[in-house]
Design a protein around this motif. Structure first.
Motif, PDB file in Angstrom:
ATOM      1  N   GLU A 287       0.836  -1.190   0.000  1.00 44.48           N
ATOM      2  CA  GLU A 287       0.000   0.000   0.000  1.00 44.48           C
ATOM      3  C   GLU A 287       0.876   1.247   0.000  1.00 44.48           C
ATOM      4  N   LYS A 288       0.350   2.303  -0.626  1.00 45.12           N
ATOM      5  CA  LYS A 288       1.067   3.577  -0.657  1.00 45.12           C
ATOM      6  C   LYS A 288       0.255   4.646   0.060  1.00 45.12           C
ATOM      7  N   ASN A 289       0.924   5.396   0.908  1.00 42.55           N
ATOM      8  CA  ASN A 289       0.290   6.497   1.626  1.00 42.55           C
ATOM      9  C   ASN A 289       0.481   7.779   0.816  1.00 42.55           C
ATOM     10  N   PRO A 290      -0.596   8.430   0.355  1.00 45.58           N
ATOM     11  CA  PRO A 290      -0.465   9.602  -0.517  1.00 45.58           C
ATOM     12  C   PRO A 290      -0.336  10.928   0.225  1.00 45.58           C
ATOM     13  N   THR A 291      -0.173  10.897   1.522  1.00 46.97           N
ATOM     14  CA  THR A 291      -0.125  12.132   2.309  1.00 46.97           C
ATOM     15  C   THR A 291       0.944  13.091   1.779  1.00 46.97           C
ATOM     16  N   ILE A 292       0.566  14.351   1.623  1.00 47.88           N
ATOM     17  CA  ILE A 292       1.503  15.381   1.183  1.00 47.88           C
ATOM     18  C   ILE A 292       2.214  15.955   2.400  1.00 47.88           C
ATOM     19  N   VAL A 293       3.538  16.004   2.340  1.00 48.89           N
ATOM     20  CA  VAL A 293       4.333  16.583   3.422  1.00 48.89           C
ATOM     21  C   VAL A 293       4.635  18.033   3.066  1.00 48.89           C
ATOM     22  N   ASN A 294       4.213  18.953   3.917  1.00 45.04           N
ATOM     23  CA  ASN A 294       4.501  20.375   3.711  1.00 45.04           C
ATOM     24  C   ASN A 294       5.842  20.704   4.339  1.00 45.04           C
ATOM     25  N   PHE A 295       6.777  21.155   3.524  1.00 42.87           N
ATOM     26  CA  PHE A 295       8.117  21.414   4.040  1.00 42.87           C
ATOM     27  C   PHE A 295       8.699  22.669   3.390  1.00 42.87           C
ATOM     28  N   PRO A 296       9.482  23.436   4.137  1.00 41.42           N
ATOM     29  CA  PRO A 296      10.247  24.522   3.531  1.00 41.42           C
ATOM     30  C   PRO A 296      11.476  23.937   2.852  1.00 41.42           C
ATOM     31  N   ILE A 297      12.018  24.639   1.877  1.00 37.87           N
ATOM     32  CA  ILE A 297      13.210  24.106   1.203  1.00 37.87           C
ATOM     33  C   ILE A 297      14.495  24.700   1.755  1.00 37.87           C
ATOM     34  N   THR A 298      14.382  25.682   2.634  1.00 36.57           N
ATOM     35  CA  THR A 298      15.565  26.277   3.264  1.00 36.57           C
ATOM     36  C   THR A 298      15.285  26.512   4.736  1.00 36.57           C
ATOM     37  N   ASN A 299      16.387  26.673   5.467  1.00 35.99           N
ATOM     38  CA  ASN A 299      16.322  27.164   6.846  1.00 35.99           C
ATOM     39  C   ASN A 299      15.516  26.250   7.774  1.00 35.99           C
ATOM     40  N   VAL A 300      15.783  24.956   7.722  1.00 35.98           N
ATOM     41  CA  VAL A 300      15.166  23.994   8.634  1.00 35.98           C
ATOM     42  C   VAL A 300      16.122  23.753   9.806  1.00 35.98           C
ATOM     43  N   ASP A 301      15.748  24.216  10.972  1.00 31.90           N
ATOM     44  CA  ASP A 301      16.604  24.116  12.148  1.00 31.90           C
ATOM     45  C   ASP A 301      16.251  22.854  12.937  1.00 31.90           C
ATOM     46  N   LEU A 302      17.248  22.008  13.144  1.00 29.65           N
ATOM     47  CA  LEU A 302      17.039  20.731  13.828  1.00 29.65           C
ATOM     48  C   LEU A 302      17.623  20.709  15.236  1.00 29.65           C
ATOM     49  N   ARG A 303      17.905  21.874  15.787  1.00 27.99           N
ATOM     50  CA  ARG A 303      18.527  21.925  17.110  1.00 27.99           C
ATOM     51  C   ARG A 303      17.662  21.253  18.171  1.00 27.99           C
ATOM     52  N   GLU A 304      16.354  21.422  18.111  1.00 35.45           N
ATOM     53  CA  GLU A 304      15.481  20.879  19.151  1.00 35.45           C
ATOM     54  C   GLU A 304      15.443  19.355  19.159  1.00 35.45           C
ATOM     55  N   TYR A 305      15.963  18.721  18.116  1.00 33.02           N
ATOM     56  CA  TYR A 305      15.963  17.254  18.072  1.00 33.02           C
ATOM     57  C   TYR A 305      17.276  16.663  18.585  1.00 33.02           C
ATOM     58  N   LEU A 306      18.183  17.522  19.021  1.00 32.38           N
ATOM     59  CA  LEU A 306      19.422  17.079  19.662  1.00 32.38           C
ATOM     60  C   LEU A 306      19.200  16.967  21.165  1.00 32.38           C
ATOM     61  N   SER A 307      19.869  16.008  21.775  1.00 31.56           N
ATOM     62  CA  SER A 307      19.794  15.907  23.232  1.00 31.56           C
ATOM     63  C   SER A 307      20.456  17.140  23.852  1.00 31.56           C
ATOM     64  N   GLU A 308      19.997  17.543  25.026  1.00 29.83           N
ATOM     65  CA  GLU A 308      20.453  18.781  25.643  1.00 29.83           C
ATOM     66  C   GLU A 308      21.959  18.795  25.870  1.00 29.83           C
ATOM     67  N   GLU A 309      22.531  17.662  26.217  1.00 27.96           N
ATOM     68  CA  GLU A 309      23.953  17.635  26.545  1.00 27.96           C
ATOM     69  C   GLU A 309      24.858  17.837  25.333  1.00 27.96           C
ATOM     70  N   VAL A 310      24.337  17.676  24.117  1.00 24.23           N
ATOM     71  CA  VAL A 310      25.179  17.836  22.927  1.00 24.23           C
ATOM     72  C   VAL A 310      24.808  19.076  22.105  1.00 24.23           C
ATOM     73  N   GLN A 311      23.772  19.796  22.506  1.00 23.38           N
ATOM     74  CA  GLN A 311      23.373  20.982  21.754  1.00 23.38           C
ATOM     75  C   GLN A 311      24.473  22.031  21.723  1.00 23.38           C
ATOM     76  N   ALA A 312      25.181  22.201  22.844  1.00 16.45           N
ATOM     77  CA  ALA A 312      26.221  23.222  22.913  1.00 16.45           C
ATOM     78  C   ALA A 312      27.370  22.933  21.960  1.00 16.45           C
ATOM     79  N   ALA A 313      27.572  21.656  21.623  1.00 20.53           N
ATOM     80  CA  ALA A 313      28.676  21.287  20.736  1.00 20.53           C
ATOM     81  C   ALA A 313      28.339  21.473  19.266  1.00 20.53           C
TER      82      ALA A 313
END
Length: 226
Positions: free
Chosen positions: A100-126
């Protein structure tokens, strides 16, 4: 209930374990596609923001996994952000009878996607650089067994190194890029042998399947279309 969960966690069988592992790509799970049709007898195609499916890696979202013997919950969080990231949007699900195929459309920007919040707190500073720009987007069109693929590629504008280019036997030369190697900053769509221009706004309307993101460095400016 929270109280019951806390009691179960006291049992050694339900103790949390932390495992660190490497990855080649990040799998993003789509919400279940609706089974109902609208008033025009057309299937409703849902949309979901990219950051909603990235929440899988925020360290608190729990995902249930089932096997023949047991059920268990997992939480994911990133400990390192590489120069390039590959997202695999899980569109295909295989059961005992068909795919089966899921046709859901993913809305995404093509620039400036910040992934800092997905890092664990102890490694964000690095991690001083946590922002990514899209450079390639692979699309699947049609049914799972009869579909075709398209790819959107950014003709990336290269940023010259501050150290310059080294000559064959001498010191670094001018930091200007080599002739013929400067990108246009435009997006192109490739399908088989056909190559055409495409507006960045059109990329986000496709059924994205695999995406490649490039980390933005300090001396790199945003030269892509919005």
């Amino acid at each position: 209930p929270a109280e019951e969960k806390a009691q179960l966690l006291q049992n050694s069988e339900y103790q949390e374990r932390v495992v660190e592992s490497t990855f080649l790509y990040l799998t993003l799970d789509l919400p279940t596609a609706p089974l109902y049709k609208d008033e025009k007898e057309q299937l409703i195609i849902p949309q979901v923001p990219l950051f909603s499916i990235l929440a899988k890696f925020n360290g608190s979202t729990e995902k249930e996994y089932k096997t023949y013997k047991e059920n268990f919950l997992k939480r994911f969080q990133l400990t390192r952000l590489p120069p390039y990231l590959i997202f695999c949007i899980k569109r295909f699900t295989k059961n005992n009878f068909f795919v089966e195929k899921n046709p859901t459309i993913v809305n995404f920007p093509i620039t400036n996607v910040d992934l800092r919040e997905y890092l664990s707190e102890e490694v964000q500073a690095a991690h001083s650089h946590t922002t990514y720009d899209l450079i390639a987007n692979i699309v699947h069109d049609g049914k799972p067994s009869e579909g075709s693929y398209r790819i959107h590629v950014l003709h990336h504008v290269s940023v010259p190194s501050s150290g310059g280019l080294r000559g064959p036997r001498g010191p670094p030369e001018s930091p200007c890029p080599l002739p013929g190697r400067q990108g246009t900053g435009k997006w192109y769509e490739l399908q088989d042998l056909q190559v055409t221009d495409i507006l960045p706004q059109m990329i986000t309307l496709s059924e994205a399947y695999i995406q490649i993101w490039k980390r933005r460095e300090e001396d790199e400016t945003n030269q892509q279309g919005a």
